[in-house]
Design a protein around this motif. Sequence first.
Motif: not given
Length: 342
Positions: A41-42, A46-48, A53-54
């Motif tokens: 889940v973490a 993080k990927r989302v 952002l990028a």
Amino acid sequence: MATSVAPRPPRSSERADAGRTTGADGAQPSAPAGRSRKRPVADVRKRVEIALLAGPATIMFVGFVILPVALAAYYGFYKWQGYGTPTDFVGFDNYKIIFTDPDFRGVLWHNLFIVIGSLLVQGPIAIILALLLNQRIRGRGLIRVLIFVPYVISEVIVGTGWSLMLSSSGAVNDLLQTLGLGGLRNDWLSNPDIAIWTLLAIISWKYIGFAVILFLAGLQSIPEELFEAAQLDGAGYWQIQRRITLPLLGPTLRIWAFLSIIGSLQLFDLVYIIWGQYIASTAGTSTMATYMVANGRNSGNYGYGNAVAVVIFLISLVIALVYQRFVLRRDTAGALTEKATR
């Protein structure tokens, strides 16, 4: 007579501990289900976050950098007038013309001259000015602003102003005549022997402020304790600059040199504003970018112009990769960290 002692039955707490340790069938228990679920889940979260952002910057980069380069490479294989679907496929003929055209070789040498001249002229002057402005002198802030002002002035204003001052009847020749130096009057813009030097002087005047600001930032990041320790050891001013300041200023110098090289290879605006497409070729100040515009858009041959753009891109890319591989490698090596082990 020997007596035997019967083994004591395990207590309930010991049986519970044994059950938690080995399990009912003697196998080691697995990690709790809740703990194994938290890590995926973490990772997903993080990927989302990275994608959100990028994502906008990536879309802008692809739309305004990658896609135009790909389209330029596509149109470079055609003889295209700039409108409609290109149908006259010529293959690598445009590129053959580029590398066999003596005019292109000439503008390539002009760019290389500007690259070397900018490094040799702007670098030492900017270092000297940065060292002076790093001292506690009166009016230091005002001097910094005055040096940086040419960099923020628009290229149109700079080009128009210098073209008026350096014309045959401009302010520079009039000033020389007033000072009794009429023998130094010259056609600074049209004389092929000095026009390229005039361009180098204008570029240095405009962009030296950027180099000074970069070097000042690098100087202020050097700890004062190093200079104090060197002075206690009896080192002189120039020894301190040569042994401490310049080596520690090395990363900033290399970054500035990289930016200067790439900017010199893509020089267009000042040349086009001051000399135009026709005078630049006769005065010996044309660059690869002005050659692209003159032989592409202005000649109605957009396919050839796109091919020239691709060549300029490839030259800049190769120089950037080689520079990063052999010059910036020592600066970027410490910035790359391995992924932390879990």
